[in-house]
Scaffold this motif. Structure first.
Motif, PDB file in Angstrom:
ATOM      1  N   ALA A 272       0.695  -1.154  -0.118  1.00 12.27           N
ATOM      2  CA  ALA A 272      -0.061  -0.026   0.046  1.00 12.27           C
ATOM      3  C   ALA A 272       0.745   1.325   0.148  1.00 12.27           C
ATOM      4  CB  ALA A 272      -0.979   0.100   1.310  1.00 12.27           C
ATOM      5  N   GLU A 273       0.426   2.256  -0.607  1.00 12.94           N
ATOM      6  CA  GLU A 273       1.190   3.644  -0.510  1.00 12.94           C
ATOM      7  C   GLU A 273       0.287   4.745  -0.598  1.00 12.94           C
ATOM      8  OE1 GLU A 273       3.884   4.553  -3.764  1.00 12.94           O
ATOM      9  OE2 GLU A 273       3.887   6.387  -2.562  1.00 12.94           O
ATOM     10  N   GLY A 274       0.602   5.711   0.038  1.00 16.58           N
ATOM     11  CA  GLY A 274      -0.191   6.912  -0.001  1.00 16.58           C
ATOM     12  C   GLY A 274       0.130   7.695   1.373  1.00 16.58           C
ATOM     13  N   THR A 275      -0.679   8.886   1.717  1.00 11.39           N
ATOM     14  CA  THR A 275      -0.636   9.818   2.954  1.00 11.39           C
ATOM     15  C   THR A 275      -1.192   8.898   3.998  1.00 11.39           C
ATOM     16  OG1 THR A 275      -2.866  10.513   2.468  1.00 11.39           O
ATOM     17  CG2 THR A 275      -0.745  11.845   1.554  1.00 11.39           C
ATOM     18  N   ALA A 276      -0.854   9.198   5.172  1.00  8.69           N
ATOM     19  CA  ALA A 276      -1.340   8.487   6.281  1.00  8.69           C
ATOM     20  C   ALA A 276      -2.988   8.524   5.998  1.00  8.69           C
ATOM     21  CB  ALA A 276      -0.876   9.109   7.558  1.00  8.69           C
ATOM     22  N   GLU A 277      -3.530   9.620   5.609  1.00  5.71           N
ATOM     23  CA  GLU A 277      -4.817   9.492   5.640  1.00  5.71           C
ATOM     24  C   GLU A 277      -5.581   8.590   4.718  1.00  5.71           C
ATOM     25  OE1 GLU A 277      -6.850  11.035   7.759  1.00  5.71           O
ATOM     26  OE2 GLU A 277      -4.908  11.659   8.909  1.00  5.71           O
ATOM     27  N   GLU A 278      -4.737   8.726   3.511  1.00  6.90           N
ATOM     28  CA  GLU A 278      -5.292   7.759   2.403  1.00  6.90           C
ATOM     29  C   GLU A 278      -5.177   6.232   2.939  1.00  6.90           C
ATOM     30  OE1 GLU A 278      -3.983  10.405  -1.387  1.00  6.90           O
ATOM     31  OE2 GLU A 278      -2.723   8.990  -0.663  1.00  6.90           O
ATOM     32  N   LEU A 279      -4.104   5.943   3.730  1.00  6.95           N
ATOM     33  CA  LEU A 279      -4.002   4.506   4.263  1.00  6.95           C
ATOM     34  C   LEU A 279      -5.081   4.394   5.254  1.00  6.95           C
ATOM     35  CD1 LEU A 279      -0.089   4.359   4.420  1.00  6.95           C
ATOM     36  CD2 LEU A 279      -1.583   3.402   2.680  1.00  6.95           C
ATOM     37  N   LYS A 280      -5.231   5.090   5.879  1.00  3.23           N
ATOM     38  CA  LYS A 280      -6.365   4.886   6.887  1.00  3.23           C
ATOM     39  C   LYS A 280      -7.856   4.581   6.439  1.00  3.23           C
ATOM     40  CE  LYS A 280      -4.005   7.706  10.415  1.00  3.23           C
ATOM     41  NZ  LYS A 280      -3.963   8.828  11.085  1.00  3.23           N
ATOM     42  N   ARG A 281      -7.995   5.345   5.264  1.00  2.00           N
ATOM     43  CA  ARG A 281      -9.097   5.142   4.517  1.00  2.00           C
ATOM     44  C   ARG A 281      -9.148   3.723   3.842  1.00  2.00           C
ATOM     45  NH1 ARG A 281      -8.904   9.785   1.022  1.00  2.00           N
ATOM     46  NH2 ARG A 281      -8.701  11.073   2.782  1.00  2.00           N
TER      47      ARG A 281
END
Ligand SMILES: Nc1ncnc2c1ncn2[C@@H]1O[C@H](COP(=O)(O)OP(=O)(O)OP(=O)(O)O)[C@@H](O)[C@H]1O
Ligand SMILES: [Mg+2]
Lengths: 320, 257
Positions: free
Chosen positions: A220-229
């Motif tokens: 997975a990759e993304g901002t912390a927010e994106e990952l939490k989603r």
């Protein structure tokens, strides 16, 4: 478009051992823009250190296209070395030399003029709280002090791209926060940071982008927010004194997963105060007592455990 | 700055690093100097009388005979120390750091070599000083002294590069302490302590053709006026050859790791 400090495509590495080739990195793609903090997150043995070692020219990849600081990793390794600073997972200080001598050694190897080197060493000793220990051999330093000296040595010569392999492992909470502060200051001045960590909190605090590495793949990759989603959202867990209350609550709220054994109802929610107040008001109006309540917001731990858990399940699947 | 200037600069930085380390922990240096001194005293005072008689003189004849062999043995003992130092250094994280920096690759090794050579030449000076004090009486002219010093330096450089290569090849510092051991015995299996013509045939053949013998014969000739013949040329060729091969071997091993 901003320039990329690191651009990797299809990075692969395997080690040969008794039972054949062991794939450590299985086609990794990375894109780290200049002036940002990128965090590679993964459990033990995921391949974090291997990635750092390849990107910092310490070992060679078996395959893949990689540019670091604008230079080709294989053909222009020396130019890459000129642009980067590395603090590895394991201490890289000369234990027989003093803290100050270590810093001056770095200054000489970075070809700084004598006066400038002395000045820089002095500044770093102050910044890293090592003034008192400056004249003592590094072998006598505590783990945390060695870690600080290690990072200070990396900063001599002001590299534009810095690799930090688990920089805060083994540090006490205060030193960890101090380290975070230093990292933030570096980025303010335009430095790019590539950081590996096992601490989700650390990635959450620092990183602009996070990649999850597991078994040599980015899962997975993304901002912390994106990952939490990425994973099932937060919820409120309501506990009731008896089954009748639980049964009454479910239709009123319209949503929620009841658990009759535990007498709980799990209601999806973003966990905000307003949402919770609305929920409780609704139940209050019908005089349904709630015995206990807990709010659960997803954090990176959930993401990490969920995603790396899936991965292991898939592997088990493949084994069958 | 040109590549050569950078290489020189990095190497001198590494030499300073290594000298600082040696000065901070002098016990190794002291031990490396004391060992040959003890061997010198042992051979002169315990065996020297008898062995000197065999040479057609006495204890004093033997002092003059044995000093070149002791000097080479001192260098060989020190090589063991160098190999251990290098192997230990390679286990340290700082080497990984050096590899990620834009510095001349061989400079780490050059640092070890130059510092060890300085250490060993000091050791040899101590041995010669003590030898002079107990009756070593060379008859060399200043030019001959200089030539002897030159050859010994060349020899020390060669054996140190060899030690560095052996140290790099060793998986552990313990293994590194064994690898150069045979070198310590070469002066015995040559003309270091007794003339080769007193040995049985097979041993004599080995003793006459191994590299230490022409070196010892040349140093002996320069300091004491015994015949040198073509030993000087052979000695120089051996030293240059060993130095060159070991340098390339060390460099290749370091770059591969
Ligand atoms: N030199 C090597 N020879 C063989 N296998 C290796 C070597 N170096 C690493 N590995 C293997 O590669 C895998 C990844 O190791 P790596 O050190 O990159 O993990 P990591 O994510 O940094 O773990 P940690 O959190 O424990 O530091 C591990 O399974 C390890 O056993
Ligand atoms: Mg690691």
């Amino acid at each position: 478009m901003t320039n990329l400090a690191i651009a990797a495509n299809g990075l692969r590495k395997s080690y040969r051992d008794k039972d054949g080739d062991k794939v450590v990195l299985d086609g990794i793609d990375l894109a780290v823009p200049e002036g940002t903090i990128f965090s590679l997150l993964g459990p033990n043995g995921a391949g974090k250190t291997t990635t750092v070692q390849i990107l910092s020219t310490l070992i060679r990849a078996d395959g893949g296209q990689v540019q670091v600081a604008g230079y080709d990793l294989n053909r222009q390794a020396d130019d890459v070395r000129g642009a980067i600073g590395v603090t590895g997972q394991y201490s890289a200080v000369d234990k027989l030399l003093t803290g100050e001598e270590n810093l001056l050694l770095m200054a000489d190897l970075k070809h700084l003029p004598k006066r400038e080197g002395k000045q820089k060493a002095k500044e770093l000793l102050e910044q890293f709280d090592l003034v008192d220990a400056a004249g003592k051999p590094a072998a006598t330093y505590s783990g945390g002090m060695q870690r600080r000296l290690d990072l200070a040595m990396t900063l001599v010569g002001d590299p534009r791209l810095i690799f930090l392999d688990e920089p805060t492992t083994g540090l006490d909470p205060r030193s960890r926060r101090a380290m975070w502060g230093i990292v933030r200051d570096l980025v303010k001045n335009g430095v790019t940071i590539f950081l590996t960590t096992q601490y989700l909190e650390e990635a959450d605090e620092l990183a602009d982008r996070i990649a999850l590495l597991d078994h040599g793949r980015l899962i997975a990759e993304g901002t912390a927010e994106e990952l939490k989603r990425l994973i099932p959202g937060g919820h409120v867990l309501l506990k009731f004194a008896d089954p009748s209350r639980l049964d009454a609550a479910r239709p009123i709220l319209g949503v929620g997963t009841p658990d009759h054994d535990a007498l709980t109802l799990q209601v999806p929610s973003d966990g905000s105060v307003r949402a919770i107040r609305e929920l409780l008001t609704l139940l209050d109006e019908r005089s349904i007592d709630v015995a206990e309540m807990s709010v659960h917001t997803p954090d990176l731990d959930d993401v990490f455990l969920t995603l790396t858990g899936q991965q292991t399940d898939q592997n088990k699947e493949a084994l069958r | 700055m040109s590549a050569l200037t950078l290489a020189t600069r990095d190497s001198s930085t590494m030499v300073r690093r290594q000298l600082k380390r040696l000065l901070r922990y002098p016990s190794m240096t002291v031990q490396l100097i004391i060992t040959p001194v003890i061997i010198l005293l042992l051979f002169v005072y315990v065996f020297g009388g008898t062995l000197g008689t065999g040479l057609g003189g006495g204890r004093h004849t033997y002092i003059n005979y044995v000093v070149p062999g002791i000097l080479l043995m001192a260098a060989a003992t020190a090589a063991t120390g160098t190999a251990v130092m290098v192997a230990t250094d390679m286990t340290e994280g700082i080497i990984a750091r050096f590899r990620t920096m834009r510095i001349s690759r061989a400079s780490v090794l050059t640092g070890h070599v130059v510092a060890s050579v300085i250490q060993q030449l000091l050791g040899m000076a101590v041995v010669i000083g003590i030898a002079l004090a107990i009756g070593f009486r060379p008859n060399a002219t200043p030019v001959e002294w200089l030539a002897a010093a030159g050859l010994l330096t060349l020899f020390v450089v060669a054996i140190t590069w060899l030690a560095v290569a052996l140290g790099l090849k060793s998986p552990t510092p313990e293994a590194a302490s064994n690898a150069p051991m045979p070198l310590v015995f070469l002066p015995f299996l040559g003309s270091g302590f007794v003339p080769t013509d007193s040995m049985p045939t097979v041993l004599r053949w080995f003793a006459e053709y191994q590299p230490f013998t022409p070196i010892m014969q040349t140093v002996r000739g320069l300091l004491l006026g015994t015949p040198i013949g073509d030993n000087a040329a052979i000695a120089t060729a051996w030293c240059t050859g060993i130095a060159a091969v070991s340098y390339l071997w060390a460099k290749k091993t370091y770059n591969k790791a």
